[in-house]
Design an enzyme around this catalytic site. Sequence first.
Site, PDB file in Angstrom:
ATOM      1  N   LYS B  78      10.795  38.839 -25.959  1.00  0.00           N
ATOM      2  CA  LYS B  78      11.051  38.349 -27.307  1.00  0.00           C
ATOM      3  C   LYS B  78       9.922  37.391 -27.669  1.00  0.00           C
ATOM      4  O   LYS B  78       9.479  36.596 -26.832  1.00  0.00           O
ATOM      5  CB  LYS B  78      12.396  37.622 -27.339  1.00  0.00           C
ATOM      6  CG  LYS B  78      12.812  37.129 -28.726  1.00  0.00           C
ATOM      7  CD  LYS B  78      14.189  36.454 -28.674  1.00  0.00           C
ATOM      8  CE  LYS B  78      14.717  36.107 -30.056  1.00  0.00           C
ATOM      9  NZ  LYS B  78      16.079  35.531 -30.012  1.00  0.00           N
ATOM     10  N   SER B 153      19.391  37.705 -33.136  1.00  0.00           N
ATOM     11  CA  SER B 153      17.991  37.653 -33.506  1.00  0.00           C
ATOM     12  C   SER B 153      17.078  38.446 -32.560  1.00  0.00           C
ATOM     13  O   SER B 153      15.965  38.795 -32.949  1.00  0.00           O
ATOM     14  CB  SER B 153      17.509  36.191 -33.521  1.00  0.00           C
ATOM     15  OG  SER B 153      17.608  35.628 -32.241  1.00  0.00           O
ATOM     16  N   SER B 177      22.581  36.041 -30.020  1.00  0.00           N
ATOM     17  CA  SER B 177      21.316  36.732 -30.307  1.00  0.00           C
ATOM     18  C   SER B 177      20.843  37.717 -29.259  1.00  0.00           C
ATOM     19  O   SER B 177      19.935  38.499 -29.521  1.00  0.00           O
ATOM     20  CB  SER B 177      20.206  35.703 -30.549  1.00  0.00           C
ATOM     21  OG  SER B 177      20.337  35.153 -31.833  1.00  0.00           O
TER      22      SER B 177
END
Lengths: 482, 485, 95
Positions: B78, B153, B177
């Site tokens: 990420k 996210s 997330s």
Amino acid sequence: MNSEYEVVIGLEVHVQLTTATKIFCGCSTAFGNAPNAQTCPVCLGLPGALPVLNRQVVENAIRTGLATDCRIAPRSIFARKNYFYPDLPKGYQISQFELPICEHGHLDIPLDDGTSKRIGITRIHMEEDAGKLQHGETPATADSSFVDLNRACTPLLEIVSEPDMRSADEAITYLKKLHQMVKALQVCDGNMEQGSFRCDANVSIRPWGQAELGTRAELKNINSFRFIKQAIEYEVERQADVLESGGKVIQETRLFDSTSGTTRSMRGKEEAHDYRYFPDPDLVPLVIDADWIERVRDALPELPEAKRARFVRDYGIPAYDAGVLTQNHEVSSYFDTTVAAGADPKQASNWIMGEVQRRLNDAGSEISAAPVDPAMLAGMLKRIADKTISGKIAKTVFDEMWKSGTDADTIIEAKGLKQVTDSGAIEAIINDVIANNAPQVADYRAGKEQLLGFFVGQVMKASKGKANPAAVNDMLKKKLQE
Amino acid sequence: MSLTDLTLSELHDKLRTKELSSVEVTRAYLERIAAHNAALNIYLTERPVEALRDAEAADRRIAAGEAAPLTGIPLALKDLLVTEGIRTTCGSKLLENFIPPYNGTAVHKLRDSSAVLLGKLNMDEFGMGSSNENSAFGPCRNPWDRERVAGGSSGGSAACIAARLAAASLGTDTGGSIRQPASHCGAVGLKPTYGRVSRYGVVAYASSLDQVGPVTRTVEDSALLLQTIAGYDRADSTSIDCPVPDYRAALRNDLKGVRVGLPKEYFIDGLDPEVQRTVASAIDVLRDLGAEIVHVSLPHTDYAVACYYLIATAEASSNLARYDGVRYGRRVTGEGGLIEMYNRTRGAGFGDEVKRRIMLGTYALSSGYYDAYYLKAQKVRTLIRQDFLDVFAQVDVLATPVAPTPAFRLGEKGADPLQMYLSDIFTIPVNLAGTCGLSLPCGFAAGKLPIGLQLIGKPFGEDALLGVGHAYQQATDWHKQQAEL
Amino acid sequence: MKISREQVVQVAKLARLELDNDELDALTGQMDAILAYVDKLNELDTDGIIPTSHAVPVENAFRPDAPVPSLGTEKALSNAPAAADGCFKVPKVIE
Ligand SMILES: [Mg+2]
Ligand SMILES: [Zn+2]
């Protein structure tokens, strides 16, 4: 100063701690390196970096708290103080707000009338310093400021007093005492020019007899005792003028301008003042148990006040001497070491306050850099005590020690400065002097006894100062009466 | 079977026995990325050349007989994880060109084990969002249906698993997330207990809630990846010094003696019927495997979203103050000097959702409102956490849905931020309580949209969680289904 | 109304965010709705409840006072939007 008003002063002192590394990262705190050389992800506030507390900072805070009779909090926390400024890399300062490490202490200061006054210490908390901001001064840089973050994240203690001081002089006395203390505790080097000991003063005035405090102005970052006094005195006058002319003092931050000796309102930083303090989620509560506190207490160095009492009690020197010697941590330990090396305490005190101090002042240097160390001074004082040299010759010896860094015995030997105590040798010189000064001898014998000093002087001169003055005195008196 | 279908343990075995080389596997992934990334927008930064260099180094290490469990395995991160020398955008325009001079701890551990780094993954800006639509670089698309969101996210972290564009990935989870996008993309997502994985080098959204975790194809892969990144770290004051168990040893095939709690507040009317049905049948599987099903209650669940949006935004408002255009990132100046530089840099650099949260958090901390909002939320957090501690006196794990609906359409929830926030209702309480949660595929809604089952464990109970998840995957094959690209 | 447009303007100032009129209008409505929603926390009596700032209890994390290498000026400035003479350069600060 306007006497219609009572002056009320509270002080916030920022003390930079003498740790090797910063409070939340491993960067060095050394002064004077190239800009931004001493920075890392943590003190640059890079995304993802996290603070970890330097244990030594906590030790130093506890030390300072104990020395000021504070209560050491069994549990304290760090908070974020949020505001934007280019010298503040994270957009917040890590400080303590609720639950600081030390609270409810005090410091007693001496007043002119010989009594002492207790100044309350509200709290002492740990926080990180900001970086350094320099404003462009050349035409090419005039529209810019420059940020150096070497100082960012340097450990500070903020020592907040109660508004207990009633004059600029009291404020200075308190500050000097605090300054002495943090140096004696070895938590701060006390260097005010480099900003290691900085002061903000909260100043207000009120009509005599009024219980509630007047509106205060906060005077920021003043870096010498003299300027603090000037700033406070100016501010008191200014506020009195405001009230006198029917105005109102507004609560604000003011900057002291040392060239004009005045204070002026600070723009910019004041706007939108809401620090939004909240517990820093990146740091965990600090828990200090009784054991830890006792360990720090046991290792606490002797503080100036205790030291002064000990000097009077154990060494029998006058209170005045003890006071002077303990004003500075290095000086008092110089004295302690000199006495421990066998010097007479009063002699040691006289020489340190006199010759040593005078030469340091002339050279503008510190006692730690003195070419005559305590052992050397003691060595010389012992030679006075055992009458190897006179006090007068000692000045010559000391001079030479200071210049060459050699010890007294070597100098006495090499220069043949040993005091002459052999009565035969002295008698021969006296006989010469009496023979060569017949008119004065006649006057003396006719009752002009103050001429004795003249004869002593002649004898000492003839002996190149090496004759023992007491012996000369005795023998002269005898001879002149013959 | 293609190279990109292998699990981490299969890859490890084949690399170690030299049946495969890391270069071969890496090349296979790079080819897939080249073929599919443009359509899916999963990677924000690709590093084809450097990844092959990583792979060559890994092959040399394997040849020297020094293979660690992840050596030579192509992974992706990420873009909220700080990587030295590799652009780290956090999904934000403001950090579009930010190249960190250091590695975070989890990244460092992966680099240390000679894992291959394929690139950095799309995400909602600074971790703020539930759909990946808040990325400054465009939304990441759901490989099962490109018109739908990947979740957020960590949308890229989940989508790269579904699309087989990485063997495994790391995401971060502040309010769901990792778990929610894993659920939407049919991946396995683990949010470890707060303090289990170091946060050093994880760009902060909400510091007291953020946690890094693996997103993988199988629960076993999750165990493998967690093993490498978990553990105490001096650089993170909130990291916890407690032993890391052998997670693979905790994997099990049946659930005899395991008490699984069903919190009644998580099975509510608003739940999508297909989610309801799918999760119910997953619970049947757990029962069939020998688990004892217990009905429990977490009474303060309904307050979690409100509590979260105060605490997370307050912390975020402070954490994001550092993006001021002074030391890094984009700077926008104006006539008005410094203050205007701040205002413009932040006004132009941040997206709408980030600005919204900064505003809300600033307000919640501001003078006169702190007690009513921030402090109140922290007190409610205590109650929510206590609910979990109470329930874990009765059961070993909890089983719940991950999200109330399957992946929704792009743009569907854009207009109303509050509705979007409410979609995190089942994942947020886990972050507030600081405990661990696992999302794993448990079926599909019509139109082949994955649905996830959430297992919630005790603090530091990742081993129990992985054990139950693994047993479930031994009995089912939802995790083996593949999105057609 | 939980929050007025004027308050929103004030908060934006505090947060150093330049927002245009449309943004301010939208935010006023959205923040108002969110604040109305979070008001539900007041249904709970939290008197005497200790606030939680860390979900997992932990205390006393220290590092020793031992220097570690710094990044140095060049790396420190490597992402700077503007720099000069080893420093970050910003528009002039007026005190
Ligand atoms: Mg301060
Ligand atoms: Zn540093």
